[in-house]
Design an enzyme around this catalytic site. Structure first.
Site, mmCIF file in Angstrom:
data_model
loop_
_atom_site.group_PDB
_atom_site.id
_atom_site.type_symbol
_atom_site.label_atom_id
_atom_site.label_comp_id
_atom_site.label_asym_id
_atom_site.label_seq_id
_atom_site.Cartn_x
_atom_site.Cartn_y
_atom_site.Cartn_z
ATOM 1 N N LEU A 1 53.756 66.205 38.250
ATOM 2 C CA LEU A 1 54.221 66.818 39.498
ATOM 3 C C LEU A 1 55.309 65.984 40.174
ATOM 4 O O LEU A 1 56.091 66.512 40.958
ATOM 5 C CB LEU A 1 53.057 67.042 40.466
ATOM 6 C CG LEU A 1 52.020 68.083 40.036
ATOM 7 C CD1 LEU A 1 50.930 68.218 41.092
ATOM 8 C CD2 LEU A 1 52.667 69.425 39.754
ATOM 9 N N HIS B 1 46.934 59.581 31.831
ATOM 10 C CA HIS B 1 48.175 59.798 32.582
ATOM 11 C C HIS B 1 47.965 59.418 34.051
ATOM 12 O O HIS B 1 48.782 58.699 34.638
ATOM 13 C CB HIS B 1 48.585 61.276 32.438
ATOM 14 C CG HIS B 1 49.778 61.687 33.236
ATOM 15 N ND1 HIS B 1 50.965 62.076 32.658
ATOM 16 C CD2 HIS B 1 49.977 61.768 34.578
ATOM 17 C CE1 HIS B 1 51.838 62.371 33.612
ATOM 18 N NE2 HIS B 1 51.265 62.201 34.786
#
Ligand code: ZN
Length: 196
Positions: A92, A133
């Protein structure tokens, strides 16, 4: 109101600090992070992506509260990693950039949940990838750091666009200077984090 910060915002490079406790304020932060993540259609979100310096991330593998379980990882520790697998990732904080990242296929991770209980998961597949991640974010590591030089080259132009956009927003005054960003992070750490 929380907002997702985008590359190259300096908070993305900040090494987050463990939270001292899970209290009502942390619950509020987590609820806001889930709202924001769903609005932006993400499967994971780390605290420093919303400009907070805490070791905390959230995951919902379907990006939808109706379809999959919500997971909260507070002060996570990855104990074991195994295998290796490559798959495409996005983030994002790097809108519209996708590239293959090679990571361990399996991980064992422990953390505290929102009830303050210790939880442990043995993960593989997308869940293992998402946890790694997000865990990277907490150490100030972002997925483009793990790209092959060919993959990095292929996203170079998109990264430059994000850098220019960031500089523009800073010149217009909508993003503060580094000093103010770091002073705010230090203040938030002194409120709620374990600092050494
Ligand atoms: Zn990310």
């Amino acid at each position: 109101m929380l907002e997702v910060v985008r590359y190259p915002h300096p908070t993305l490079r900040h090494k987050s600090k463990p939270l001292r406790r899970v209290d009502g304020e942390v619950e509020k932060i987590v609820a806001e992070m889930f709202d924001l993540m769903y609005r932006e259609n993400g499967v994971g979100l780390a605290a420093n992506q919303v400009d907070l310096p805490y070791r905390l991330f959230i995951i919902n593998l379907e990006a939808d509260p109706q379809k999959a379980e919500e997971f909260v990882f507070i002060n996570p520790v990855i104990a074991r990693r195994g295998g290796a697998v490559e798959a495409e990732e996005g983030c994002l904080s790097f809108p519209d950039i996708f590239a293959p990242v090679k990571r361990p296929a399996k991980v064992a991770v422990s953390a505290y949940n929102l009830s303050g209980e210790e939880v442990e998961y043995q993960l593989d597949g997308l869940f293992a990838r998402a946890v790694q991640h997000e865990y990277d974010h907490l150490d100030g590591v972002v997925f483009i750091d793990r790209l092959s030089s060919a993959a990095l080259f292929s996203v170079k132009e998109a990264l430059t666009d994000l850098e220019l956009e960031f500089q523009g927003r800073r010149q217009r005054g909508s993003i503060p200077g580094d000093d103010r960003i770091f002073a705010r992070l230090a203040e938030l750490e002194s409120l709620r984090a374990i600092c050494d």
